[in-house]
Structures are given as C-alpha cells and as structure tokens.
Design a protein around this motif. Structure first.
Motif, mmCIF file in Angstrom:
data_model
loop_
_atom_site.group_PDB
_atom_site.id
_atom_site.type_symbol
_atom_site.label_atom_id
_atom_site.label_comp_id
_atom_site.label_asym_id
_atom_site.label_seq_id
_atom_site.Cartn_x
_atom_site.Cartn_y
_atom_site.Cartn_z
ATOM 1 N N LEU A 160 0.783 -1.174 -0.117
ATOM 2 C CA LEU A 160 -0.109 0.220 0.020
ATOM 3 C C LEU A 160 0.892 1.313 -0.021
ATOM 4 O O LEU A 160 2.055 1.252 0.672
ATOM 5 N N ALA A 161 0.301 2.410 -0.803
ATOM 6 C CA ALA A 161 1.044 3.489 -0.662
ATOM 7 C C ALA A 161 1.076 4.351 0.683
ATOM 8 O O ALA A 161 1.787 5.130 1.045
ATOM 9 N N GLU A 162 -0.057 4.078 1.291
ATOM 10 C CA GLU A 162 -0.507 4.714 2.630
ATOM 11 C C GLU A 162 0.805 4.345 3.536
ATOM 12 O O GLU A 162 0.999 3.408 3.785
ATOM 13 N N SER A 163 1.175 5.420 4.424
ATOM 14 C CA SER A 163 2.178 5.100 5.309
ATOM 15 C C SER A 163 1.676 5.400 6.748
ATOM 16 O O SER A 163 2.372 5.072 7.740
ATOM 17 N N ASP A 164 0.202 5.550 7.273
ATOM 18 C CA ASP A 164 -0.065 5.494 8.336
ATOM 19 C C ASP A 164 -0.734 4.348 8.778
ATOM 20 O O ASP A 164 -2.016 3.849 8.016
ATOM 21 N N PRO A 165 -0.359 3.563 9.610
ATOM 22 C CA PRO A 165 -0.923 2.239 10.164
ATOM 23 C C PRO A 165 -2.123 1.995 10.322
ATOM 24 O O PRO A 165 -3.080 1.085 9.664
ATOM 25 N N ALA A 166 -2.947 2.981 11.067
ATOM 26 C CA ALA A 166 -4.140 3.035 11.466
ATOM 27 C C ALA A 166 -5.125 3.173 10.224
ATOM 28 O O ALA A 166 -6.053 2.234 10.146
ATOM 29 N N LYS A 167 -4.768 4.123 9.280
ATOM 30 C CA LYS A 167 -5.394 4.238 8.011
ATOM 31 C C LYS A 167 -5.297 3.191 7.078
ATOM 32 O O LYS A 167 -6.263 2.747 6.415
ATOM 33 N N ALA A 168 -4.103 2.383 7.122
ATOM 34 C CA ALA A 168 -3.784 1.395 6.098
ATOM 35 C C ALA A 168 -4.783 0.062 6.527
ATOM 36 O O ALA A 168 -5.470 -0.491 5.757
ATOM 37 N N ARG A 169 -5.067 -0.072 7.882
ATOM 38 C CA ARG A 169 -5.596 -1.157 8.373
ATOM 39 C C ARG A 169 -7.103 -0.838 8.117
ATOM 40 O O ARG A 169 -7.706 -2.121 7.618
ATOM 41 N N ALA A 170 -7.599 0.170 8.302
ATOM 42 C CA ALA A 170 -8.767 0.859 7.852
ATOM 43 C C ALA A 170 -9.448 0.367 6.439
ATOM 44 O O ALA A 170 -10.253 -0.249 6.075
ATOM 45 N N ASP A 171 -8.180 0.994 5.616
ATOM 46 C CA ASP A 171 -8.675 0.576 4.083
ATOM 47 C C ASP A 171 -8.700 -0.989 3.807
ATOM 48 O O ASP A 171 -9.436 -1.104 3.057
ATOM 49 N N VAL A 172 -7.920 -1.749 4.622
ATOM 50 C CA VAL A 172 -7.628 -2.968 4.170
ATOM 51 C C VAL A 172 -8.749 -3.724 4.577
ATOM 52 O O VAL A 172 -9.574 -4.643 3.984
ATOM 53 N N ASN A 173 -9.500 -3.313 5.944
ATOM 54 C CA ASN A 173 -10.817 -3.880 6.251
ATOM 55 C C ASN A 173 -11.675 -3.724 5.393
ATOM 56 O O ASN A 173 -12.654 -4.554 5.026
ATOM 57 N N ALA A 174 -11.868 -2.461 4.802
ATOM 58 C CA ALA A 174 -13.013 -2.010 3.705
ATOM 59 C C ALA A 174 -12.700 -3.037 2.498
ATOM 60 O O ALA A 174 -13.676 -3.416 1.977
ATOM 61 N N MET A 175 -11.382 -3.180 2.262
ATOM 62 C CA MET A 175 -11.176 -4.010 0.895
ATOM 63 C C MET A 175 -11.605 -5.322 1.188
ATOM 64 O O MET A 175 -12.359 -6.129 0.305
ATOM 65 N N CYS A 176 -11.432 -5.990 2.454
ATOM 66 C CA CYS A 176 -11.991 -7.217 2.525
ATOM 67 C C CYS A 176 -13.455 -7.405 2.747
ATOM 68 O O CYS A 176 -13.730 -8.396 2.259
ATOM 69 N N GLU A 177 -14.035 -6.342 3.314
ATOM 70 C CA GLU A 177 -15.393 -6.623 3.164
ATOM 71 C C GLU A 177 -16.225 -6.240 1.921
ATOM 72 O O GLU A 177 -17.350 -6.700 1.821
ATOM 73 N N GLY A 178 -15.590 -5.391 1.205
ATOM 74 C CA GLY A 178 -16.131 -5.031 -0.210
ATOM 75 C C GLY A 178 -15.865 -6.042 -1.246
ATOM 76 O O GLY A 178 -16.556 -6.318 -2.262
ATOM 77 N N LEU A 179 -14.642 -6.615 -1.156
ATOM 78 C CA LEU A 179 -14.470 -7.630 -2.358
ATOM 79 C C LEU A 179 -13.856 -8.805 -1.902
ATOM 80 O O LEU A 179 -14.068 -9.714 -2.350
ATOM 81 N N LEU A 180 -12.580 -8.779 -1.286
ATOM 82 C CA LEU A 180 -11.761 -10.017 -0.810
ATOM 83 C C LEU A 180 -12.527 -11.205 -0.203
ATOM 84 O O LEU A 180 -12.187 -12.349 -0.470
ATOM 85 N N ALA A 181 -13.269 -10.966 0.945
ATOM 86 C CA ALA A 181 -13.885 -12.162 1.509
ATOM 87 C C ALA A 181 -15.189 -12.069 1.370
ATOM 88 O O ALA A 181 -16.082 -10.881 1.300
#
Lengths: 80, 80
Positions: free
Chosen positions: A46-67
């Motif tokens: 990820l280009a994002e460098s803030d861990p909290a924001k990166a985690r929130a983004d990835v959770n959204a990816m999982c809920e929207g597409l990946l899982a």
C-alpha cells in the motif's frame, strides 16, 4: 505499508477442497492427517504510510471485495 | 499438533490473479494499492505429537503434494 491478509472459511462451513487434500495426503501414504482447511493468503503493498489508516483501508477491501463474509472470516496484519 | 502452511509464488513469478485483484480494487475506488500477491493458506490437524516429527512430515507433504517448488515457496509453522 504491507498488509498480510488471511481469509479462512468460518468454522462449520464445509471445505471440500480441504477434504480432497486430506484424502490425497492419505493416498500418498501420509498417516495421521486429521483435517485440512484451505484458505487464501494475500500480501498487499500500500502507498498509505499511516498504519491505522492502512488497516482501515484493508478492512474495507476485505468487506467489499476480498472476503465473502457469509462464509469466510478474515484477519489483517499491517507492517512497515 | 496443528500446522499452518503459507504457499506463495516465488518472487519474479507472474501472478495474474493478484493483478486482477489489484485492478478490481482500483475499479472499486481503493487508491494506493501498489501490488497484490495471492497465495494459499492451509491449516492441518495432525495426530503426531512430536513437533520436530510433525514439522518433518509437513515439509514432506509440501514437497510431495501441496507446493509446486518450481514456482512456489512454502513456510510451515507448527503449534500445539
């Protein structure tokens, strides 16, 4: 940041692919395999460098597409 | 014992499935996804109770059936 995602079937959901692997291992002579569960593993850069924001983004990816949350659970680890 | 196995494509091997996921995330509006690599994750329950022997068995399973060593790496963690 890097994210490591594990997507696994929820407990109780049948896993025919895991069952096929367990049978194949038995046929190859591996004794003592009680069960096999197959899941997916994703590594995302990820280009994002803030861990909290990166985690929130990835959770959204999982809920929207990946899982598929009906039958799957996901776990996210974020690292530098 | 339980074994957790990660099977990932070796660096440099093309990952069209990961590429497709990265494109789909972009289409859904997730910015800043530099790359996605997809791998497999297996959880195996073993009757074996000696960690060293369990690890040796699982390595043999990976080399004999689970991983394609030409293009894939595997990593094994064994726990109680």
């Amino acid at each position: 940041m890097k994210a490591r995602i594990h997507i696994t079937l929820k407990p109780g959901v049948l896993d025919p692919q895991g069952k096929a692997i367990a049978n194949a291992l038995g046929n190859l002579g591996f004794q003592g395999v009680d069960s096999v569960r197959q899941g997916k593993f994703l590594e995302i850069d990820l280009a994002e460098s803030d861990p909290a924001k990166a985690r929130a983004d990835v959770n959204a990816m999982c809920e929207g597409l990946l899982a598929n949350l009906v039958i799957e659970d996901y776990a996210v680890e974020v690292s530098e």
